[in-house]
Design an enzyme around this catalytic site. Structure first.
Site, short mmCIF file in Angstrom:
data_model
loop_
_atom_site.label_atom_id
_atom_site.label_comp_id
_atom_site.label_asym_id
_atom_site.label_seq_id
_atom_site.Cartn_x
_atom_site.Cartn_y
_atom_site.Cartn_z
CE LYS A 29 -33.16 25.83 40.34
NZ LYS A 29 -33.44 27.19 39.86
NE ARG A 99 -37.87 27.54 40.16
CZ ARG A 99 -38.11 28.49 39.27
NH1 ARG A 99 -37.53 28.47 38.11
NH2 ARG A 99 -38.95 29.47 39.54
N GLY A 108 -31.24 23.34 31.72
CA GLY A 108 -32.35 22.93 30.87
C GLY A 108 -32.50 21.43 30.65
CG MET A 110 -32.76 16.99 34.96
SD MET A 110 -32.17 16.49 36.56
CE MET A 110 -31.20 17.88 37.04
NE ARG A 366 -26.90 28.70 37.06
CZ ARG A 366 -27.70 28.08 36.23
NH1 ARG A 366 -28.13 26.87 36.51
NH2 ARG A 366 -28.10 28.64 35.12
CG HIS A 484 -30.39 25.07 25.75
ND1 HIS A 484 -29.95 24.50 24.58
CD2 HIS A 484 -30.11 24.20 26.72
CE1 HIS A 484 -29.46 23.32 24.84
NE2 HIS A 484 -29.54 23.10 26.14
NE ARG A 591 10.92 13.57 19.13
CZ ARG A 591 9.80 13.98 19.74
NH1 ARG A 591 9.43 15.24 19.69
NH2 ARG A 591 9.05 13.10 20.39
NE ARG A 650 15.65 11.84 20.60
CZ ARG A 650 14.41 11.48 20.28
NH1 ARG A 650 13.63 10.89 21.18
NH2 ARG A 650 13.95 11.71 19.08
CD GLU A 778 13.26 6.45 24.17
OE1 GLU A 778 12.25 6.93 23.64
OE2 GLU A 778 14.42 6.73 23.79
CB SER A 797 14.15 12.83 29.74
OG SER A 797 12.99 13.38 29.16
CB THR A 800 5.50 8.70 28.30
OG1 THR A 800 5.48 10.06 27.86
CG2 THR A 800 5.93 8.63 29.75
CG ASN A 801 5.76 9.85 22.69
OD1 ASN A 801 4.79 10.16 23.37
ND2 ASN A 801 6.52 10.74 22.06
CG ASP A 802 9.85 4.92 21.69
OD1 ASP A 802 9.23 4.21 20.86
OD2 ASP A 802 10.64 5.80 21.37
CB CYS A 864 10.74 14.63 26.69
SG CYS A 864 11.58 13.08 26.35
CE1 TYR A 884 12.26 17.87 31.57
CE2 TYR A 884 13.77 17.78 33.43
CZ TYR A 884 13.43 17.43 32.12
OH TYR A 884 14.27 16.64 31.38
C1 PEP Z 1 9.32 9.17 23.44
O1 PEP Z 1 9.53 8.04 23.06
O2 PEP Z 1 8.47 9.44 24.31
C2 PEP Z 1 10.05 10.30 22.88
C3 PEP Z 1 9.93 11.50 23.38
O3 PEP Z 1 10.82 10.07 21.80
P1 PEP Z 1 10.27 9.90 20.32
O4 PEP Z 1 8.83 10.30 20.33
O5 PEP Z 1 11.11 10.79 19.50
O6 PEP Z 1 10.49 8.46 20.08
MG MG Z 2 11.36 7.64 21.89
#
Ligand code: PEP
Ligand code: MG
Length: 918
Positions: A29, A99, A108, A110, A366, A484, A591, A650, A778, A797, A800-802, A864, A884
């Site tokens: 402000k 203010r 709102g 303060m 603002r 508000h 998959r 895959r 992975e 690739s 990142t889950n595993d 992935c 990517y």
């Molecule tokens: C992973 O592990 O990140 C993955 C993409 O494979 P999934 O989830 O099928 O194990």
């Molecule tokens: Mg996996």
């Protein structure tokens, strides 16, 4: 000698010591009041006590810096000079407001105190000057109400019981007075009534708080300043900061400014406006105003405000006079200011103004909060108007706002036939359906049980924020588009309807009624927040249109700016088509095992089971041959849908036991087909049992044990591509080998690929068959040995889950038991399965990329895992140089946006900093 710190910044008479880019020091402000002053826009003179006063105050046991008093006195003298009035002067008194104003807007949360400087000594002088005793007594009763509540009660730490707060007690005194004299509204009270009311108020303050109402302007001023700084650490503000992620160390600034009055008669007014419509984004000046009122009356939703101009009247406001009609010259001056501000700030502004006896004053500007659809439209139109470049445009829509556009609305077909319960103002977009609750606490409690709830209130106030957050929709009986509830909901992109006058809420009996319809807690209700329509009952909701032209145009700008590619995880031709609609540039993960689940999966699943339960090479080869056409057709369909865009396929990665039939009839069917007994089937299935299937016989390990299974899949992929090529189509498959931990696994499979490739080329008479061979990374060991893996892999690739599962040693299927505790106890800042743990798993990724590219400089790298659709993780992927990200089709637009935003941020970070900016 170091320059002494400056704690107070003056603005007035066309000159200000601050600037718009000093928000950290002056708060939003204060910085913008300074900027408007410098732009020669009429702003009442004033000064800002910096956020450093606030931080000093808290660091020094709630004491001010010693030099503050002198600086404030000097600034007050400056204001007095510009306004030609003096604080406390009985003949010509100056009144000021006080203010809060933090770096980020906290609507709102303060405190504010208006009309500071009214005392028994100055009242007669002001009456003489204005010739309007009613106005003066009204201003005084407002001062007593606000000051006793904010300064004498809240800031003093008093916590009266429910309904016993001084403000409520004073409101009851006022209601009593209205009743006594037969006044219907506040404006029916005469000057004499108000004078008497002020005396009653002062007596009540003394009785309830045990202290007289301060009659000294300096005491009032410092009391108000202290209360604003105190309110930074009030319950509401802390709660809001936690939700919005605003750091407590920032502190708030305090703005003291000469009062101008919108309540001086019918030639006075006050209003709030947006330079464009904040709900739809339409390029029309949009706002609300009230004659003879102070700003709080508009925002508090006590009176229903009038529309600003003719073109923005709605069916609810058509009968009300606009400012354009009532005060055409002043409206024109306001339009000029609107144009100047938009040009200067190059963004939609949220402004507050007051007209005192026909003279226009600006009290705030603002950047305005907006809904997702509005944000999108404004960006697209401002890009077309060449008001902003693409690099700015892409930063103006947040991933959450884009999400709103990609999210649910009430099913329009169902809405057509549904009976409308009531109508209100469309304050927050989209559609929602949920169970009715009446308090913030109930909203939180029901939401914790997993219920979708609609919070129904007469009006909301800042104490309700936790409940508003938990609710999927908000409905209020009172308030306008700037109330508000509307501001907060819009900021959060939450479905919200305000000012629904037909609604009668009886919070005590937990019921609401509209005409004869009575609904109670737990009943279903549906809201169309884009139109302001309320329905009783549960209406179906639908997903929005990915081909919305504004969305397509905006995302094109994102594509022009981003460096990261965006692909989708899609497992079928149908998913692939959706992914392309959302703008995917390829498939980052197909998959194959998903063809064995869901619709049409019966036959291929049966063949897969046969293959799994085969216990000789002959049996397995036969089963593979039966399975082959299904796999090939599925892959061919997806390759065709992507029409030459890369498709990463895959090889099978199923935990085998998941596919073993449990039902007797299925087992019998399989036994018959394999020519064995049901007992044999059971025995073979039992042999497949694993103690730890996630780390068991899956991924590439299957292909090592059963090369014929890999061979069948590779042949399906390459023949699908060859058939498409022969038919004159394009196909770009990428064969991806999962769950690898050593390069030897890759070379083992590469031999099969080479053999099948030669056979397919010969069969189809092809000279060239283009495809890539790569691997998932992975397993931590794969990341660490990436230099070697890249010898055999043309792309990586990151799964990142595993990688998170094995990096943390957390079973991805069992985290529900402990993750909430880890987050509650702050052992982890975020769930690493939702957003990449940059410190640990991220380090593995960085190492993997560095070592991989050291071996193969043009190694293609993507992600992935689920993180590929999370904006913070996408930023990380950009920073570590991936090519990517790949995510679910519905998150592709968010990924395109997040990738553009990090590209802009990155480029800005590489530019030399501008001089002179704070
Ligand atoms: C992973 O592990 O990140 C993955 C993409 O494979 P999934 O989830 O099928 O194990
Ligand atoms: Mg996996």
């Amino acid at each position: 000698m170091a320059k002494a710190k400056k704690y107070v910044y003056f603005f007035g008479a066309g000159k200000a010591e601050g600037r718009a880019d000093m928000k950290e020091l002056l708060g939003g402000k204060g910085a913008n009041l300074a900027e408007m002053t410098n732009l020669k826009i009429p702003v009442p003179a004033g000064f800002t006590l910096t956020t450093e006063v606030c931080t000093y105050y808290y660091a020094h046991g709630r004491k001010y810096p010693p030099e503050l008093k002198a600086e404030v006195n000097k600034a007050v003298a400056g204001v007095e000079k510009v306004m030609a009035k003096k604080l406390g002067d009985p003949g010509n008194p100056l009144l000021v407001s006080c203010r809060s104003g933090a770096r980020a807007s906290m609507p709102g949360m303060m405190e504010t105190v208006l009309n500071i400087g009214l005392t028994t000594a100055t009242i007669p002088g002001l009456i003489r000057l204005t010739g309007n005793p009613r106005f003066v007594w009204d201003a005084y009763r407002r001062l007593i109400m606000m000051y006793s509540d904010v300064v004498m009660e809240k800031a003093a730490g008093l916590e009266p019981a429910e309904g016993k707060g001084i403000r409520q007690q004073l409101e009851r005194v006022m209601e009593g007075m209205k009743h006594e004299v037969g006044a219907k509204t506040d404006t029916d009270l005469t000057s004499d009534n108000l004078e008497k009311l002020c005396a009653c108020f002062r007596a009540k303050v003394q009785e309830v708080i045990g202290k007289p109402f301060p009659d000294d302007p300096q005491e009032q001023l410092w009391g108000a300043i202290g209360a604003v700084f105190q309110s930074w650490n009030g319950r509401r503000a802390i709660s809001y900061r936690r939700i919005e992620g605003i750091p407590g160390e920032w502190g708030t600034a305090t703005n003291v400014q000469a009062m101008v009055f919108g309540n001086m008669g019918d030639d006075s007014a006050t209003g709030v406006a947006f330079t464009r419509n904040p709900a739809t984004g339409e390029n029309k000046f949009f706002g609300e105003w009230l004659t003879n009122a102070q700003g709080e009356d508009v925002v508090a939703g006590i009176r229903t405000p009038n529309p600003l101009n003719i073109s923005t009247k709605s069916e609810h406001t058509a009968h009300l006079k606009s400012l354009e009609e009532a005060m055409p010259a002043t409206y024109k001056a306001l339009v000029d200011i609107r144009n100047k501000l938009e040009k200067h700030y190059r963004d939609m502004q949220d402004i507050e103004f007051t007209i005192e006896k026909g003279v226009l004053w600006m009290l705030q500007t603002r950047t305005g909060k907006r809904t997702g659809p509005a944000a999108l439209r404004m960006v697209v139109e401002m890009l077309r108007e060449r008001l902003i470049p693409k690099e700015v445009g892409v930063t103006r829509v947040t991933p959450a706002q884009l999400d709103e556009l990609l999210h649910r609305i009430l099913d329009p077909k169902a809405e057509k036939t549904a009976k409308v319960l009531a109508k209100g103002l469309p304050a927050g977009p989209g559609g929602t359906t949920g169970r009715i609750v009446f308090t913030a606490a109930e909203a939180v409690a029901w939401a914790e049980k997993g219920e979708s709830v609609i919070l129904c209130r007469k009006e909301t106030n800042p104490e309700d924020v936790e409940g508003m957050r938990a609710a999927s929709g908000i409905l209020t009986a009172l308030g306008g588009m700037t109330s508000h509830a509307a501001l907060v909901a819009r900021g959060w992109g939450k479905c919200c309807i305000v000012g629904c006058g037909a609604l009668h809420i009886d919070a005590e009996s937990h019921a609401l009624s509209v005409g004869d319809t009575v609904l109670t807690e737990g009943d279903w209700m549906s809201l169309n927040g884009s139109k302001g329509v309320v329905y009783a009952g549960q209406l179906p909701t639908v997903d929005p249109d990915p081909e919305n032209p504004m969305l397509v145009e905006f995302l094109k700008s994102c594509d022009a700016v981003r460096k990261l590619g965006v692909r989708a995880n899609a497992d079928s031709p149908k998913d692939a088509a959706v992914a392309r609609k959302f703008g995917a540039e390829g498939i980052g993960l197909l998959r194959t095992e998903h063809m064995f689940y869901g619709e049409g999966a019966d036959e291929p699943l049966f063949k897969l089971r046969k293959m799994i339960l085969s216990n000789s090479l002959v049996e397995r080869r036969a089963a593979c041959e039966e399975l082959y056409p299904y796999v090939k057709n599925d892959i061919k369909g997806t390759l065709a849908a992507m029409d030459g865009l890369p498709v990463t396929i895959r090889l099978l990665d199923p935990p085998l036991h998941e596919f073993v039939p449990q039902a007797e009839d299925k087992q019998a069917e399989l036994a018959a087909s394999l020519g064995i007994t049901v007992d044999d089937v059971k025995k073979r299935a039992a042999d497949l049992h694993e103690s730890n299937p996630m780390m068991g016989h899956r991924g590439v390990r299957l292909g090592v044990t059963y090369p014929e299974v890999s061979e069948m899949q590779i042949r399906a992929i390459l023949e699908a591509a060859a058939e498409l090529l022969k038919a004159g189509k394009k196909a770009l498959p990428e064969i991806m080998i999962p769950v690898t931990c050593t390069v030897a696994e890759l070379t083992n499979q590469a031999a099969i690929i080479a053999k099948v490739k030669a056979e397919v080329m010969a069969k189809f008479g092809l000279k060239k068959l283009s495809f890539l061979v790569g691997t998932m990374i992975e397993i931590p060991r794969a990341a660490l040995t990436a230099g070697k893996m890249a010898e055999a892999a043309e792309f990586f690739s990151f799964g990142t889950n595993d990688l998170t599962q094995m990096g943390f040693g957390f079973s991805r299927d069992d985290i529900g038991a402990f993750m909430p505790d880890y987050l509650d106890k702050k052992i982890l800042a975020a769930d690493p399965f939702q957003t990449i743990d940059q410190e640990g798993v991220g380090e593995l990724i960085k190492i993997g990329i560095e070592r991989g590219r050291a071996t193969r400089p043009n190694l293609k790298v993507g992600i992935c895992g689920e993180h590929g659709g999370d904006p913070a993780s996408i930023h990380f992927c950009h920073k570590v140089g991936m090519n990517y990200v790949s995510c679910s089709p519905f998150r592709v637009p968010i990924a395109r946006l997040a990738a553009a935003q990090i590209a802009v941020k990155d480029a800005a970070g590489k530019q030399p900093a501008k001089k002179g900016k704070k």
